[in-house]
Design a protein around this motif. Sequence first.
Motif, PDB file in Angstrom:
ATOM      1  N   ALA A 199       0.826  -1.208   0.000  1.00  0.00           N
ATOM      2  CA  ALA A 199       0.000   0.000   0.000  1.00  0.00           C
ATOM      3  C   ALA A 199       0.860   1.258   0.000  1.00  0.00           C
ATOM      4  O   ALA A 199       0.583   2.224  -0.727  1.00  0.00           O
ATOM      5  CB  ALA A 199      -0.933  -0.016   1.210  1.00  0.00           C
ATOM      6  N   ALA A 200       1.917   1.249   0.810  1.00  0.00           N
ATOM      7  CA  ALA A 200       2.817   2.407   0.844  1.00  0.00           C
ATOM      8  C   ALA A 200       3.519   2.589  -0.492  1.00  0.00           C
ATOM      9  O   ALA A 200       3.695   3.718  -0.975  1.00  0.00           O
ATOM     10  CB  ALA A 200       3.839   2.237   1.965  1.00  0.00           C
ATOM     11  N   GLY A 201       3.928   1.466  -1.109  1.00  0.00           N
ATOM     12  CA  GLY A 201       4.567   1.557  -2.415  1.00  0.00           C
ATOM     13  C   GLY A 201       3.629   2.077  -3.481  1.00  0.00           C
ATOM     14  O   GLY A 201       4.026   2.845  -4.368  1.00  0.00           O
ATOM     15  N   GLN A 202       2.362   1.666  -3.406  1.00  0.00           N
ATOM     16  CA  GLN A 202       1.384   2.156  -4.375  1.00  0.00           C
ATOM     17  C   GLN A 202       1.155   3.654  -4.216  1.00  0.00           C
ATOM     18  O   GLN A 202       1.053   4.391  -5.207  1.00  0.00           O
ATOM     19  CB  GLN A 202       0.069   1.395  -4.172  1.00  0.00           C
ATOM     20  CG  GLN A 202      -0.993   1.723  -5.202  1.00  0.00           C
ATOM     21  CD  GLN A 202      -2.226   0.844  -5.063  1.00  0.00           C
ATOM     22  OE1 GLN A 202      -2.328  -0.190  -5.702  1.00  0.00           O
ATOM     23  NE2 GLN A 202      -3.155   1.248  -4.210  1.00  0.00           N
ATOM     24  N   ALA A 203       1.073   4.123  -2.963  1.00  0.00           N
ATOM     25  CA  ALA A 203       0.924   5.556  -2.728  1.00  0.00           C
ATOM     26  C   ALA A 203       2.133   6.327  -3.250  1.00  0.00           C
ATOM     27  O   ALA A 203       1.993   7.401  -3.857  1.00  0.00           O
ATOM     28  CB  ALA A 203       0.724   5.822  -1.234  1.00  0.00           C
ATOM     29  N   ALA A 204       3.332   5.785  -3.031  1.00  0.00           N
ATOM     30  CA  ALA A 204       4.545   6.433  -3.529  1.00  0.00           C
ATOM     31  C   ALA A 204       4.557   6.460  -5.056  1.00  0.00           C
ATOM     32  O   ALA A 204       4.997   7.435  -5.671  1.00  0.00           O
ATOM     33  CB  ALA A 204       5.778   5.701  -3.003  1.00  0.00           C
ATOM     34  N   LEU A 205       4.065   5.385  -5.688  1.00  0.00           N
ATOM     35  CA  LEU A 205       4.016   5.338  -7.151  1.00  0.00           C
ATOM     36  C   LEU A 205       3.114   6.432  -7.702  1.00  0.00           C
ATOM     37  O   LEU A 205       3.490   7.146  -8.636  1.00  0.00           O
ATOM     38  CB  LEU A 205       3.516   3.967  -7.597  1.00  0.00           C
ATOM     39  CG  LEU A 205       3.233   3.807  -9.103  1.00  0.00           C
ATOM     40  CD1 LEU A 205       4.523   3.928  -9.905  1.00  0.00           C
ATOM     41  CD2 LEU A 205       2.536   2.478  -9.389  1.00  0.00           C
ATOM     42  N   LEU A 206       1.931   6.586  -7.112  1.00  0.00           N
ATOM     43  CA  LEU A 206       1.014   7.610  -7.605  1.00  0.00           C
ATOM     44  C   LEU A 206       1.536   9.012  -7.325  1.00  0.00           C
ATOM     45  O   LEU A 206       1.353   9.923  -8.146  1.00  0.00           O
ATOM     46  CB  LEU A 206      -0.369   7.422  -6.995  1.00  0.00           C
ATOM     47  CG  LEU A 206      -1.344   6.619  -7.869  1.00  0.00           C
ATOM     48  CD1 LEU A 206      -1.012   5.133  -7.809  1.00  0.00           C
ATOM     49  CD2 LEU A 206      -2.783   6.860  -7.479  1.00  0.00           C
ATOM     50  N   ALA A 207       2.198   9.191  -6.170  1.00  0.00           N
ATOM     51  CA  ALA A 207       2.772  10.506  -5.864  1.00  0.00           C
ATOM     52  C   ALA A 207       3.867  10.867  -6.861  1.00  0.00           C
ATOM     53  O   ALA A 207       4.012  12.032  -7.253  1.00  0.00           O
ATOM     54  CB  ALA A 207       3.312  10.525  -4.438  1.00  0.00           C
TER      55      ALA A 207
END
Length: 310
Positions: free
Chosen positions: A5-13
């Motif tokens: 989940a944290a990686g996905q948020a970082a990807l979108l950011a």
Amino acid sequence: MWLVAAGQAALLAWLAPLVVGTTRAVRARLEGRSGGRAAQPWRDLRKLLRKPPTSPTDAGMFFIAAPVVLMSTSLLIAATAPFVTTVGVAAGADVIVVVGLLLLGTAALALAGLDTGTAFGGMGASREMTIAALVEPTLLLAVFALSTRVGSTNLGAIVAAGASDPARVFTPASLLAAAALAIATLAETARIPVDNPATHLELTMVHEAMTLEYSGRDLALVEWASAMRLTILLGLLANLFAPWGVATSPQWVWLAVSAAIFMAKVLALAALLAAGEVYAAKLRLFRVPELLAGSFALALLAVLASYVLA
């Protein structure tokens, strides 16, 4: 799965400024201008993040808190919606919660516009909430047209069902839902024909009118969060109606492949959006409710047709 989940948020950011840069670059090329590169918004954000923010004399807590609230809601959606995978925390978002978080960010920015005490801020806030009152129900109904076929309002369940059994989820009514969601996306992200992100004319501003008093790091957060909201809605549009390529396994290889496919889909939609803006004109403000009412009618028809065809 919290790491996913944290990686996905970082990807979108990381992807969000590139999406905005792609729309600007494609539009510039189609208009015969040289324009900037797709990574230019990242350079602008780095420059703004180095500068201290300033606040108007009469601004209060709403003006100070709005950038943090806007960014926090965007990151929360980015971490929990099914952009890369349909398993675990990164696919646990309910459509009602997602729309509520989007509305929370919109309301925070509108309150910030009112909090400045300026005519432009109040005008932009009033227009923004008028648009939001018509957009948010459309977003809900457009996804409900798919959720009725799945039996769940969980976005991860809808995407997973669409990827594994598209015949059960997608019907001709899905085209109406996709059109309604596309129009709502344009309105929610302040794009043509609802708003023009490249203008600062006082008679046409909506989103820009609420952000005129921001500067430095606060302005960077507002612009970054706005880019993330565009990426989020384009990602939802892509994954809900073209869910192929979304990882159904927590293995890192499949997650990496899914992330690459997701970026390709979102950037392709961003380029298509920019191409459409070149050949479209901004509507008069009093014609915008008619467009949004039409999108709401499309979403409502999609829900009714989904029940009939169930």
